[in-house]
Design an enzyme around this catalytic site. Sequence first.
Site, PDB file in Angstrom:
ATOM      1  N   GLY A 118     -37.749  -4.757  -3.965  1.00  0.00           N
ATOM      2  CA  GLY A 118     -38.284  -3.392  -3.999  1.00  0.00           C
ATOM      3  C   GLY A 118     -39.663  -3.280  -4.614  1.00  0.00           C
ATOM      4  O   GLY A 118     -40.437  -4.240  -4.675  1.00  0.00           O
ATOM      5  N   HIS A 137     -38.629 -14.676 -40.662  1.00  0.00           N
ATOM      6  CA  HIS A 137     -40.007 -14.638 -41.153  1.00  0.00           C
ATOM      7  C   HIS A 137     -40.771 -15.851 -40.634  1.00  0.00           C
ATOM      8  O   HIS A 137     -40.212 -16.951 -40.611  1.00  0.00           O
ATOM      9  CB  HIS A 137     -39.991 -14.676 -42.685  1.00  0.00           C
ATOM     10  CG  HIS A 137     -41.360 -14.656 -43.285  1.00  0.00           C
ATOM     11  ND1 HIS A 137     -42.140 -13.524 -43.300  1.00  0.00           N
ATOM     12  CD2 HIS A 137     -42.091 -15.644 -43.861  1.00  0.00           C
ATOM     13  CE1 HIS A 137     -43.295 -13.812 -43.875  1.00  0.00           C
ATOM     14  NE2 HIS A 137     -43.300 -15.088 -44.224  1.00  0.00           N
ATOM     15  N   ARG A 193     -45.216   9.254  -8.907  1.00  0.00           N
ATOM     16  CA  ARG A 193     -44.531   8.733  -7.725  1.00  0.00           C
ATOM     17  C   ARG A 193     -43.514   9.759  -7.253  1.00  0.00           C
ATOM     18  O   ARG A 193     -43.002  10.547  -8.044  1.00  0.00           O
ATOM     19  CB  ARG A 193     -43.852   7.393  -8.053  1.00  0.00           C
ATOM     20  CG  ARG A 193     -44.882   6.303  -8.352  1.00  0.00           C
ATOM     21  CD  ARG A 193     -44.227   4.991  -8.700  1.00  0.00           C
ATOM     22  NE  ARG A 193     -43.445   4.410  -7.635  1.00  0.00           N
ATOM     23  CZ  ARG A 193     -43.934   3.697  -6.620  1.00  0.00           C
ATOM     24  NH1 ARG A 193     -45.244   3.479  -6.537  1.00  0.00           N
ATOM     25  NH2 ARG A 193     -43.135   3.197  -5.711  1.00  0.00           N
TER      26      ARG A 193
HETATM   27  P1  FAD Z   1     -37.473   0.566  -5.432  1.00  0.00           P
HETATM   28  O1  FAD Z   1     -37.787  -0.570  -6.283  1.00  0.00           O
HETATM   29  O2  FAD Z   1     -38.595   1.437  -4.959  1.00  0.00           O
HETATM   30  O3  FAD Z   1     -36.697  -0.033  -4.179  1.00  0.00           O
HETATM   31  C1  FAD Z   1     -36.330   0.762  -3.106  1.00  0.00           C
HETATM   32  C2  FAD Z   1     -36.215  -0.148  -1.895  1.00  0.00           C
HETATM   33  O4  FAD Z   1     -35.660   0.612  -0.802  1.00  0.00           O
HETATM   34  C3  FAD Z   1     -37.577  -0.649  -1.380  1.00  0.00           C
HETATM   35  O5  FAD Z   1     -37.545  -2.041  -1.285  1.00  0.00           O
HETATM   36  C4  FAD Z   1     -37.738   0.008  -0.011  1.00  0.00           C
HETATM   37  O6  FAD Z   1     -38.408  -0.833   0.902  1.00  0.00           O
HETATM   38  C5  FAD Z   1     -36.286   0.224   0.394  1.00  0.00           C
HETATM   39  N1  FAD Z   1     -36.083   1.322   1.354  1.00  0.00           N
HETATM   40  C6  FAD Z   1     -36.532   2.598   1.245  1.00  0.00           C
HETATM   41  N2  FAD Z   1     -36.138   3.304   2.317  1.00  0.00           N
HETATM   42  C7  FAD Z   1     -35.432   2.457   3.110  1.00  0.00           C
HETATM   43  C8  FAD Z   1     -34.784   2.603   4.361  1.00  0.00           C
HETATM   44  N3  FAD Z   1     -34.759   3.767   5.025  1.00  0.00           N
HETATM   45  N4  FAD Z   1     -34.185   1.518   4.895  1.00  0.00           N
HETATM   46  C9  FAD Z   1     -34.178   0.321   4.250  1.00  0.00           C
HETATM   47  N5  FAD Z   1     -34.787   0.136   3.052  1.00  0.00           N
HETATM   48  C10 FAD Z   1     -35.397   1.194   2.500  1.00  0.00           C
HETATM   49  N6  FAD Z   1     -40.671   0.025 -14.175  1.00  0.00           N
HETATM   50  C11 FAD Z   1     -40.313  -0.595 -15.313  1.00  0.00           C
HETATM   51  O7  FAD Z   1     -39.170  -0.435 -15.758  1.00  0.00           O
HETATM   52  N7  FAD Z   1     -41.183  -1.424 -15.972  1.00  0.00           N
HETATM   53  C12 FAD Z   1     -42.435  -1.644 -15.518  1.00  0.00           C
HETATM   54  O8  FAD Z   1     -43.184  -2.396 -16.130  1.00  0.00           O
HETATM   55  C13 FAD Z   1     -42.843  -1.000 -14.324  1.00  0.00           C
HETATM   56  N8  FAD Z   1     -44.076  -1.207 -13.827  1.00  0.00           N
HETATM   57  C14 FAD Z   1     -44.419  -0.620 -12.648  1.00  0.00           C
HETATM   58  C15 FAD Z   1     -45.700  -0.844 -12.161  1.00  0.00           C
HETATM   59  C16 FAD Z   1     -46.099  -0.263 -10.984  1.00  0.00           C
HETATM   60  C17 FAD Z   1     -47.484  -0.528 -10.443  1.00  0.00           C
HETATM   61  C18 FAD Z   1     -45.188   0.562 -10.261  1.00  0.00           C
HETATM   62  C19 FAD Z   1     -45.589   1.179  -8.953  1.00  0.00           C
HETATM   63  C20 FAD Z   1     -43.914   0.800 -10.744  1.00  0.00           C
HETATM   64  C21 FAD Z   1     -43.521   0.222 -11.950  1.00  0.00           C
HETATM   65  N9  FAD Z   1     -42.263   0.443 -12.500  1.00  0.00           N
HETATM   66  C22 FAD Z   1     -41.910  -0.160 -13.666  1.00  0.00           C
HETATM   67  C23 FAD Z   1     -41.275   1.314 -11.833  1.00  0.00           C
HETATM   68  C24 FAD Z   1     -40.241   0.460 -11.063  1.00  0.00           C
HETATM   69  O9  FAD Z   1     -40.904  -0.310 -10.109  1.00  0.00           O
HETATM   70  C25 FAD Z   1     -39.220   1.371 -10.394  1.00  0.00           C
HETATM   71  O10 FAD Z   1     -38.647   2.230 -11.363  1.00  0.00           O
HETATM   72  C26 FAD Z   1     -38.117   0.565  -9.747  1.00  0.00           C
HETATM   73  O11 FAD Z   1     -38.634  -0.301  -8.774  1.00  0.00           O
HETATM   74  C27 FAD Z   1     -37.106   1.500  -9.093  1.00  0.00           C
HETATM   75  O12 FAD Z   1     -36.104   0.758  -8.465  1.00  0.00           O
HETATM   76  P2  FAD Z   1     -35.325   1.367  -7.215  1.00  0.00           P
HETATM   77  O13 FAD Z   1     -34.318   0.345  -6.825  1.00  0.00           O
HETATM   78  O14 FAD Z   1     -34.857   2.724  -7.512  1.00  0.00           O
HETATM   79  O15 FAD Z   1     -36.405   1.549  -6.062  1.00  0.00           O
HETATM   80  P1  NAD Z   2     -47.420   8.974 -14.719  1.00  0.00           P
HETATM   81  O1  NAD Z   2     -46.584  10.175 -14.572  1.00  0.00           O
HETATM   82  O2  NAD Z   2     -47.127   7.994 -15.774  1.00  0.00           O
HETATM   83  O3  NAD Z   2     -48.931   9.424 -14.954  1.00  0.00           O
HETATM   84  C1  NAD Z   2     -49.601  10.261 -14.076  1.00  0.00           C
HETATM   85  C2  NAD Z   2     -50.779  10.864 -14.818  1.00  0.00           C
HETATM   86  O4  NAD Z   2     -51.600  11.507 -13.866  1.00  0.00           O
HETATM   87  C3  NAD Z   2     -50.370  11.901 -15.851  1.00  0.00           C
HETATM   88  O5  NAD Z   2     -51.008  11.629 -17.073  1.00  0.00           O
HETATM   89  C4  NAD Z   2     -50.854  13.221 -15.237  1.00  0.00           C
HETATM   90  O6  NAD Z   2     -51.232  14.171 -16.200  1.00  0.00           O
HETATM   91  C5  NAD Z   2     -52.027  12.761 -14.395  1.00  0.00           C
HETATM   92  N1  NAD Z   2     -52.359  13.602 -13.251  1.00  0.00           N
HETATM   93  C6  NAD Z   2     -51.516  14.212 -12.393  1.00  0.00           C
HETATM   94  N2  NAD Z   2     -52.214  14.839 -11.420  1.00  0.00           N
HETATM   95  C7  NAD Z   2     -53.532  14.615 -11.675  1.00  0.00           C
HETATM   96  C8  NAD Z   2     -54.741  14.969 -11.029  1.00  0.00           C
HETATM   97  N3  NAD Z   2     -54.723  15.693  -9.920  1.00  0.00           N
HETATM   98  N4  NAD Z   2     -55.900  14.554 -11.562  1.00  0.00           N
HETATM   99  C9  NAD Z   2     -55.915  13.804 -12.715  1.00  0.00           C
HETATM  100  N5  NAD Z   2     -54.793  13.435 -13.353  1.00  0.00           N
HETATM  101  C10 NAD Z   2     -53.623  13.820 -12.846  1.00  0.00           C
HETATM  102  O7  NAD Z   2     -47.440   8.307 -13.254  1.00  0.00           O
HETATM  103  P2  NAD Z   2     -47.925   6.871 -12.755  1.00  0.00           P
HETATM  104  O8  NAD Z   2     -48.834   6.252 -13.730  1.00  0.00           O
HETATM  105  O9  NAD Z   2     -48.393   7.089 -11.356  1.00  0.00           O
HETATM  106  O10 NAD Z   2     -46.580   6.067 -12.713  1.00  0.00           O
HETATM  107  C11 NAD Z   2     -45.506   6.506 -11.862  1.00  0.00           C
HETATM  108  C12 NAD Z   2     -44.178   6.084 -12.400  1.00  0.00           C
HETATM  109  O11 NAD Z   2     -44.046   4.666 -12.292  1.00  0.00           O
HETATM  110  C13 NAD Z   2     -43.994   6.376 -13.875  1.00  0.00           C
HETATM  111  O12 NAD Z   2     -43.449   7.645 -14.063  1.00  0.00           O
HETATM  112  C14 NAD Z   2     -43.051   5.315 -14.320  1.00  0.00           C
HETATM  113  O13 NAD Z   2     -41.743   5.805 -14.173  1.00  0.00           O
HETATM  114  C15 NAD Z   2     -43.297   4.169 -13.372  1.00  0.00           C
HETATM  115  N6  NAD Z   2     -44.060   3.093 -14.067  1.00  0.00           N
HETATM  116  C16 NAD Z   2     -43.554   2.544 -15.190  1.00  0.00           C
HETATM  117  C17 NAD Z   2     -44.244   1.560 -15.848  1.00  0.00           C
HETATM  118  C18 NAD Z   2     -43.664   0.944 -17.074  1.00  0.00           C
HETATM  119  O14 NAD Z   2     -42.482   1.129 -17.334  1.00  0.00           O
HETATM  120  N7  NAD Z   2     -44.439   0.194 -17.843  1.00  0.00           N
HETATM  121  C19 NAD Z   2     -45.470   1.129 -15.370  1.00  0.00           C
HETATM  122  C20 NAD Z   2     -45.972   1.715 -14.223  1.00  0.00           C
HETATM  123  C21 NAD Z   2     -45.257   2.701 -13.587  1.00  0.00           C
END
Ligand code: FAD
Ligand code: NAD
Length: 464
Positions: free
Chosen positions: A41, A443, A272
């Site tokens: 994913g 420690h 997102r």
């Molecule tokens: P997803 O991982 O989005 O998986 C959903 C899957 O469903 C996908 O593979 C998709 O292709 C598939 N799918 C969708 N629709 C269909 C369909 N109709 N048929 C078949 N397959 C389908 N979270 C953390 O906890 N720590 C982090 O450090 C972190 N860093 C992140 C950094 C970035 C840049 C981003 C974008 C996200 C990050 N997240 C992080 C968030 C994390 O990736 C998500 O919370 C997590 O992947 C959610 O898992 P999920 O299984 O709900 O969905």
């Molecule tokens: P986020 O909700 O963390 O941050 C979005 C930011 O964009 C907020 O500060 C908001 O005020 C700002 N914003 C919204 N509309 C705007 C606009 N029009 N102009 C300027 N600023 C605006 O969202 P993200 O960084 O896109 O991450 C999405 C999700 O992915 C997170 O909610 C998190 O659940 C997940 N994620 C988690 C991690 C982690 O666990 N380390 C890392 C990356 C992503």
Amino acid sequence: MGDMTAKLLVVGGGPGGYTAAIRAGQLGCDTVLVERSRLGGTCLNIGCIPSKALIHVADTFGHAMEHARASPFGLEVGRPTLDFARAVEWKDGIVSRLNAGVAALLKKNRIRTVHGPATMLDGKTCRVETDIGPQTIRAEHVLLATGSEPVELPFLPFGGRVISSTEALSLPQVPARLVVVGAGYIGLELGMAFGTLGAEVTVVEAADRVLPRYDTELTRPVVRRMEALGITVLTDAEARGLAADGEALLVRAADGAERTILSDAILVAVGRRPCTQSFGLERLDLAMNGPFIHIDERCATSMRNVWAVGDVTGEPMLAHRAMAQGEMVAEIIAGERRVFDKVAIPDICFTTPEIVTVGISPAEAHQAGWEIRLGHFPFSANGRAMTKNAEDGFVRVVARADNNLVLGLQAVGHGVSELAAAFGLALEMGARLEDIAGTIYAHPTQGEAIQEAARKALGHALHM
Ligand code: FAD
Ligand code: NAD
């Protein structure tokens, strides 16, 4: 192709879906998992893992740069250079190894995996367009784990220089000028990484401060680091769209004036949204919670035997929440009595320095009406932090004043993400300040700051 039947159909092979499938397989539940893209994913392919790989590259580069400029302990190195293409290749290699690992785990647990987009026909059936034709799958239980995708701003659609986190993780080179719209997790994790790698970064945030989900005490060391990197931050600012030349970004700044920011890439990271569209979900008549699928404490949706986990069910959109939910749903389907009753879900922002929070902050405790004790211990008084040349930051503990039950643990500092395990365990086990203060912490470790913060809340810190 003949129709497939199973006890459990999992739609989506991200952390929520693949964990549910593996656990279901372990419990002997006949399971089919459908994934339209790559197993693992968002998290494994375009999220947690590749972003942390890139951040590690940036941190390593940043350390080398610092030592090249002025090493506190006399390390002599030349100015580093980075073969960015090779760094991206290294990151892709990690992703591929993990992809293969998930596929192997599914196979080991006898999960049948079908590749292609699934369309729901009803609450028990889906059709998948596979490479070799359509496949119908019918199951007693359906688990929706379709995840989320980046929010697109209508006036700044993705394409060309306007990119989401997905493209930011696979750029051909470090952009000379990067504008980041949104100073949340993604904007700051990636913005700071590219800033460290030499990009001139400008961050545009609608709120009045960066990382508005955290209190300012926690974000201060991150802001200091951004200043040291020369990152420009515009808060109370709104992105308006591309200028007429299609290159610069138009921004309404805090004073109301319109500014033009030159850029080579514009990373839009404003949140997102759940993947609920275009796969027949409307045929299921599910109750929704805003844009998300409504679930109860067992991850049951409003339709019998239709379950949902992960990002598609709402905040916090974190991989470990999705995995915990997926594991639980598999156990419920296998006949176990379970509810999602976690005390806390750890939350980490992998900026430099990192922020980790578990449970509630002092302000949230006050809002909830608790009288609290606070303990705060700075890494500047922690020997291990000194030996790592990483003294900025602290550990903070929040506990009830009447019985010392720990309500929250927070930290900011270098490498504090690894403290999440101790924080989470303390909250989940119902620790009191005395339990933390009475545990022997090895420690010299940064973990000793947890014990000292608890001692401080009890009024007897030893090293302060
Ligand atoms: P997803 O991982 O989005 O998986 C959903 C899957 O469903 C996908 O593979 C998709 O292709 C598939 N799918 C969708 N629709 C269909 C369909 N109709 N048929 C078949 N397959 C389908 N979270 C953390 O906890 N720590 C982090 O450090 C972190 N860093 C992140 C950094 C970035 C840049 C981003 C974008 C996200 C990050 N997240 C992080 C968030 C994390 O990736 C998500 O919370 C997590 O992947 C959610 O898992 P999920 O299984 O709900 O969905
Ligand atoms: P986020 O909700 O963390 O941050 C979005 C930011 O964009 C907020 O500060 C908001 O005020 C700002 N914003 C919204 N509309 C705007 C606009 N029009 N102009 C300027 N600023 C605006 O969202 P993200 O960084 O896109 O991450 C999405 C999700 O992915 C997170 O909610 C998190 O659940 C997940 N994620 C988690 C991690 C982690 O666990 N380390 C890392 C990356 C992503």
